[in-house]
Design an enzyme around this catalytic site. Structure first.
Site, PDB file in Angstrom:
ATOM      1  N   HIS A 173       0.826  -1.199   0.000  1.00 34.89           N
ATOM      2  CA  HIS A 173       0.000   0.000   0.000  1.00 34.89           C
ATOM      3  C   HIS A 173       0.866   1.257   0.000  1.00 34.89           C
ATOM      4  CE1 HIS A 173      -3.765  -2.137   0.387  1.00 34.89           C
ATOM      5  NE2 HIS A 173      -3.284  -2.822   1.415  1.00 34.89           N
ATOM      6  N   ARG A 178       6.902  -5.931   3.498  1.00 36.25           N
ATOM      7  CA  ARG A 178       5.555  -6.428   3.222  1.00 36.25           C
ATOM      8  C   ARG A 178       5.385  -6.354   1.712  1.00 36.25           C
ATOM      9  NH1 ARG A 178      -0.120  -5.183   4.647  1.00 36.25           N
ATOM     10  NH2 ARG A 178       0.252  -2.975   4.287  1.00 36.25           N
ATOM     11  N   ASP A 211      16.651 -11.062  -2.236  1.00 34.36           N
ATOM     12  CA  ASP A 211      17.958 -10.828  -2.854  1.00 34.36           C
ATOM     13  C   ASP A 211      18.464  -9.414  -2.577  1.00 34.36           C
ATOM     14  OD1 ASP A 211      18.160 -13.373  -3.896  1.00 34.36           O
ATOM     15  OD2 ASP A 211      17.522 -12.822  -5.919  1.00 34.36           O
TER      16      ASP A 211
END
Length: 256
Positions: free
Chosen positions: A47, A72, A86
């Site tokens: 978001h 997230r 990564d």
């Protein structure tokens, strides 16, 4: 013990940790938050307008400040998860995990074979190709997978979700959970309260690490969630801290 192992160990030992959420794509904000004393910080790519290149810079800053950076992700998608790992994230928070199969996919996206199916790349996490073996061992033992329980389907399937090896814990998303019940934002609605009660019962039964995102920086609510047994607590987020402080101070200034 380094910070990279410390958070995993604290989770395994069921210690209470308090982190926060970052939605502003700025290394300055990341550094300020990292110096504030949180146990961990989450870069929100679901978001927010934060892109992967910005996220990697924020991960680096948080990490160098000695705070575990989590991301997230926007979706339970292997390529997205692989790329943030990564980039150096210590773990992921995966939204809308509503079934055992989805929980298994989240874990497998973080872990290399044979535990998972994550592809091998050489990037920041692997010291740009200089220490893949060291990172591989760290990743298998210390990377963190937190699933989000934010839909009534996840509530109903929670016992199966928490049975998945590699799921380190879960965090309740109160807004989306209430939305899935048709009462978005109405946290005192009986259906929402019943769902939260069921979550607590299953969590206790499975001896799981349960988390909750407290949106407003209310200390009383934070303490209440601790008393209820929540151990992985997200305390507000950058835009709320900023907005609340600005409004509070300008209100005080106009009264003088």
């Amino acid at each position: 013990m380094t910070t990279r192992e410390n958070l995993k160990l604290r989770i395994v030992n069921h210690e209470c940790t308090i982190g926060s959420w970052i939605t502003i794509g700025s290394t300055v904000v990341a550094e300020i938050m990292a110096q504030a004393g949180f146990d961990w910080l989450v870069i929100d790519m679901e978001h927010s307008a934060i892109t992967l290149d910005i996220a990697q810079d924020m991960i680096r800053v948080i990490d160098l400040c000695g705070v575990p950076p989590l991301v997230r992700v926007g979706h339970n998608q292997p390529n997205i998860i692989k790329r943030v790992m990564d980039s150096g994230a210590h773990g992921v928070i995966v939204p809308m995990v509503n079934s055992k199969t989805e929980a298994q996919q989240a874990v497998a996206s973080v872990k290399y074979p044979p535990e998972g199916f994550r592809g091998v790349g050489l990037a920041r996490a692997q010291k740009y190709g200089q220490d893949f073996e060291g990172y591989r061992k760290w990743n298998q033992e210390n990377s963190i997978v937190i699933v989000q329980v934010e839909h009534i389907d996840a509530v109903n399937n929670l016992e199966d979700i928490l049975s998945v090896s590699g799921v380190d814990g879960f965090i309740v998303g109160p807004y989306d959970l209430s939305g899935s019940l048709g009462v978005p934002g109405q946290f005192e609605n009986p259906d929402v309260q019943d769902a939260l009660e069921h979550i607590q019962k299953v969590s206790a039964k499975k001896n799981a690490i349960s988390g909750f995102h407290i949106i407003q920086p209310n200390i009383d609510e934070l303490e209440s969630k601790q008393m209820q047994g929540y151990k992985f607590l997200a305390f507000s987020l950058d835009i709320i801290f900023l907005g609340n402080h600005c409004r509070e101070k300008i209100k005080s200034a106009k009264l003088t």
